[in-house]
Design an enzyme around this catalytic site. Structure first.
Site, PDB file in Angstrom:
ATOM      1  N   LYS A 154       2.953 -15.153   4.363  1.00 44.03           N
ATOM      2  CA  LYS A 154       2.514 -15.142   3.373  1.00 44.03           C
ATOM      3  C   LYS A 154       3.507 -14.719   2.020  1.00 44.03           C
ATOM      4  O   LYS A 154       4.019 -13.327   2.161  1.00 44.03           O
ATOM      5  CB  LYS A 154       1.296 -14.425   2.991  1.00 44.03           C
ATOM      6  CG  LYS A 154       0.628 -14.593   1.579  1.00 44.03           C
ATOM      7  CD  LYS A 154      -0.280 -13.409   1.267  1.00 44.03           C
ATOM      8  CE  LYS A 154       0.409 -12.426   0.355  1.00 44.03           C
ATOM      9  NZ  LYS A 154       0.797 -12.901  -0.997  1.00 44.03           N
ATOM     10  N   GLU A 186       7.198  -1.676   6.019  1.00 46.86           N
ATOM     11  CA  GLU A 186       8.319  -1.400   5.248  1.00 46.86           C
ATOM     12  C   GLU A 186       7.824  -1.309   3.726  1.00 46.86           C
ATOM     13  O   GLU A 186       7.929  -2.108   2.999  1.00 46.86           O
ATOM     14  CB  GLU A 186       9.601  -2.293   5.326  1.00 46.86           C
ATOM     15  CG  GLU A 186      10.781  -1.967   5.084  1.00 46.86           C
ATOM     16  CD  GLU A 186      10.935  -1.794   3.492  1.00 46.86           C
ATOM     17  OE1 GLU A 186      10.817  -0.622   2.952  1.00 46.86           O
ATOM     18  OE2 GLU A 186      11.724  -2.759   2.990  1.00 46.86           O
ATOM     19  N   GLU A 209       6.625   6.048  -8.177  1.00 45.47           N
ATOM     20  CA  GLU A 209       7.677   4.943  -7.897  1.00 45.47           C
ATOM     21  C   GLU A 209       7.538   4.070  -9.054  1.00 45.47           C
ATOM     22  O   GLU A 209       6.543   3.270  -9.122  1.00 45.47           O
ATOM     23  CB  GLU A 209       7.505   4.260  -6.762  1.00 45.47           C
ATOM     24  CG  GLU A 209       8.754   3.179  -6.390  1.00 45.47           C
ATOM     25  CD  GLU A 209       8.267   2.464  -5.090  1.00 45.47           C
ATOM     26  OE1 GLU A 209       9.386   1.930  -4.557  1.00 45.47           O
ATOM     27  OE2 GLU A 209       7.334   2.297  -4.745  1.00 45.47           O
ATOM     28  N   CYS A 227      13.276  -0.684  -3.504  1.00 43.91           N
ATOM     29  CA  CYS A 227      12.483   0.093  -2.976  1.00 43.91           C
ATOM     30  C   CYS A 227      13.720   1.491  -2.426  1.00 43.91           C
ATOM     31  O   CYS A 227      13.211   2.482  -2.287  1.00 43.91           O
ATOM     32  CB  CYS A 227      11.728  -0.040  -1.569  1.00 43.91           C
ATOM     33  SG  CYS A 227      12.844  -1.140  -0.306  1.00 43.91           S
TER      34      CYS A 227
END
Length: 495
Positions: free
Chosen positions: A193, A267, A398, A301
Site C-alpha cells: 500500500k 521503521e 518531530e 526521519c
C-alpha cells in the site's frame, strides 16, 4: 523574541513537468484491474497545487483480492532459487535505470522534490535492488554439524510467506524499493500500500516490470491507511506487515497485527540530535546541518533537525549556521539549482506552519525563515530556531519540515543525557576532532545509526532502523533479508 527576515522566494521552472502517468486501477495478480469501489483520491502536485490524476480509493475487498493473489503465488516463488530471484531483482534495477528520467519526472511532479533529490532517490532505488540481488545469494547461517551426540543439525532460511507493506509519502519509490527488494529476495510475495498522496512511481514500476515478475508475486492496492493499511495489518493470511511511517501509524499497525500474532517490521519517526563539541570543525558542522537538516525539505526521519552545541562555541556556530541556511535556494521541480522544494501537501504545510506558530508562542528566537512563501505551492522558508532551552517542545516534537533548532550544553555527560531525552531512537551525529570522544560518545547514544563528523550518509550495505519509539526491524543490508525470513532447525538422528 522573533527576528524574522523575508529572504526566500520560490524559483519556478519555465515549463511544467509532463510526467508519464501509470494506468488507472489496482495492480493485482500481475495486471491493473478495476477497484471494487468507484471512489477515487486526487493526486496533487504540491509545488503547483494542480491535480495530476486520480487513483482508486481501495477497499477491504481489494486488499482481500490482492492477498489471495499473493497467497496463490507464494509457493512457486518460494521454490525458486536465490539465483533466479536475484536475476529478477537485477532486471527490475535495469528497468528503473533505463527509465530513470521518467521516474525522476514523475516523482518530482508527485512530491515537489527538486531535481537533485529526485535523482538521488532513483539512483538509490536502483542500488537497493542490485544489492538485494547479491544479498539474496549470500545468506550466512550456522554451519551444519553435530551439536548433540549422534544428531546432525541443519538450519534452513525460509521466506515468511505473504508480506504486507505500507510505504510513506516522503520517498515513494525509494521506500518501496527498500521493502520490495529484500522481501522478494528472501522468497516472499507481497501486497504493498503506497501513500495515498504519492502512489504514482510505485504504480509505474508495477507497469514496467509486469513481464519480469510472476503474476501475484507483487501486488499494489492504493487507498487510505484506515481502510487498506488496517486490512493488510489484520489480515489472517498476511504473515508479516512492514511499515515506514509515523509513530502513530506504527502503533496502529502493531495493534491490528496483534490479533493474528503476525510479525511486524516498524521503521518510524525520528528527531535526530546533532551534538557539536567545542573542538569540532564548526564550518563543516554548519554545512552538514544545511545538507542533512534540509534534505528533501526536512521531510526526512533522519534529518539533522536538533542541534546541541557546546556553550563555548554556540555563538560562532549559530552565526555560521544562519549564514548557511540563508543561502538555501527554494524552487519547484525543474528549477535547476533548487535545494529544497515544497511540503508534500496542504495538510502537512499547515502542520509545519502551526509548529512554527507554537515556536513563537514559546518565545523562542527565529533567526532566519519561519514563514510561508507567497505564491502557489506549499512552500515554507528554511528556518533556524535559536536559544532553545532544555525541555522546550521543539526539542522533542518531530516537525518533519525545513526547521532546525539550536540548544546548548556544558559537559559531555549533559550532551549525551539531553540527546537521549526523546522518545525517538533512529539517528544522531557527533561532531568532534577528539578521537577518544568520537569512540565513546556514539556508544552512549541510544540511536540505531550514529554518524561521526557527518550526517545522513546512507550505504545500502549498512542497516537502517531505530530503537525506542522509532521502531524495530532493519531496512537495507543483509539484515533486511533476515527480517523477511524465518529460521527453521532440522535435526537428524544418526544413532
Amino acid at each position: 523574541m522573533t527576528t524574522e527576515t523575508a529572504l526566500f522566494t520560490v524559483r519556478r521552472a519555465d515549463s511544467q513537468l509532463s510526467p508519464s502517468l501509470p494506468p488507472f486501477g489496482q495492480f493485482i495478480g500481475g495486471a491493473f484491474v478495476p477497484s471494487s469501489s468507484s471512489e477515487t483520491v486526487d493526486i496533487v502536485n504540491p509545488a503547483t497545487e494542480e491535480v495530476l490524476t486520480k487513483v482508486p480509493a481501495g477497499t477491504v475487498e481489494d486488499v482481500d483480492a490482492a492477498v489471495a493473489a499473493a497467497v496463490a503465488a507464494k509457493d512457486a516463488w518460494a521454490a525458486t532459487t536465490p539465483r533466479d530471484r536475484a536475476a529478477v531483482l537485477l532486471k527490475i534495477a535495469d528497468i528503473i535505470e533505463a527509465n530513470r528520467e521518467l521516474f525522476e519526472t514523475l516523482e518530482a511532479a508527485n512530491t515537489g522534490k527538486p531535481a537533485a533529490v529526485a535523482e538521488d532517490d532513483i539512483s538509490s532505488a536502483v542500488d537497493t535492488f542490485r544489492f538485494s540481488a547479491g544479498a539474496a545469494r549470500a545468506y550466512s547461517t550456522l554451519g551444519a554439524d553435530d551439536y548433540a551426540e549422534n544428531h546432525t543439525s541443519v538450519i534452513h532460511r525460509e521466506p515468511v510467506g505473504v508480506v504486507g507493506v505500507i510505504t510513506p509519502w516522503n520517498y515513494p519509490l525509494l521506500m518501496a524499493a527498500w521493502k520490495i527488494a529484500p522481501v522478494l529476495g528472501a522468497g516472499n510475495t507481497l501486497v504493498l500500500k503506497p501513500s495515498e498522496q504519492t502512489p504514482l512511481t510505485t504504480l509505474k514500476l508495477a507497469e514496467l516490470i509486469t513481464g519480469e515478475v510472476p503474476a501475484g508475486v507483487l501486488n499494489i492496492v492504493t487507498g487510505p491507511g484506515r481502510v487498506v493499511g488496517n486490512r493488510l495489518s489484520e489480515h489472517p493470511d498476511v504473515d508479516l506487515v512492514a511499515i515506514t511511517g509515523s509513530v502513530s501509524s506504527g502503533q496502529k499497525v502493531a495493534a491490528a497485527a496483534s490479533g493474528s500474532v503476525k510479525r511486524v517490521h516498524l521503521e518510524l519517526g525520528g528527531k535526530a540530535p546533532v551534538v557539536v563539541f567545542a573542538d569540532a570543525d564548526l564550518e563543516a558542522a554548519a554545512k552538514g546541518v544545511r545538507s542533512a537538516g534540509f534534505w528533501n525539505g526536512g521531510q526526512e526521519c533522519g534529518a539533522a533537525c536538533r542541534v546541541l552545541v557546546h556553550e563555548s562555541v554556540a555563538e560562532k556556530f549559530t552565526e555560521l549556521l544562519v549564514r548557511e541556511i540563508s543561502e538555501i535556494t527554494v524552487g519547484t521541480p525543474g528549477a535547476g539549482d533548487a535545494e529544497i522544494g515544497s511540503m508534500i501537501s496542504k495538510a502537512h504545510y499547515e502542520r509545519v506552519l502551526a509548529a512554527l506558530d507554537d515556536v513563537r508562542k514559546d518565545g523562542l528566537t527565529i533567526a532566519v525563515g519561519g514563514r510561508a512563501i507567497e505564491g502557489p505551492g506549499y512552500f515554507i522558508e528554511p528556518t533556524v530556531v535559536t536559544n532553545v532551552p532544555a525541555g522546550a517542545a521543539i526539542t522533542s516534537n518531530e516537525i518533519f519540515g525545513p526547521v532546525v533548532s539550536v540548544e546548548t550544553f556544558s559537559t559531555d555527560e549533559e550532551a549525551v543525557t539531553r540527546a537521549n531525552e526523546t522518545i525517538y531512537g533512529l539517528a544522531a551525529s557527533v561532531w568532534t576532532r577528539d578521537s577518544a570522544r568520537s569512540l565513546t560518545v556514539p556508544r552512549k547514544l541510544d540511536f540505531g545509526t550514529v554518524w561521526v563528523n557527518s550526517h545522513l550518509v546512507i550505504a545500502t550495505e549498512m542497516p537502517w532502523g531505530g530503537f525506542k519509539g522509532s521502531g524495530y526491524g532493519r531496512d537495507l543490508s543483509s539484515y533486511a533479508l533476515d527480517d523477511f525470513s524465518r529460521t527453521k532447525h532440522v535435526m537428524y538422528n544418526r544413532g
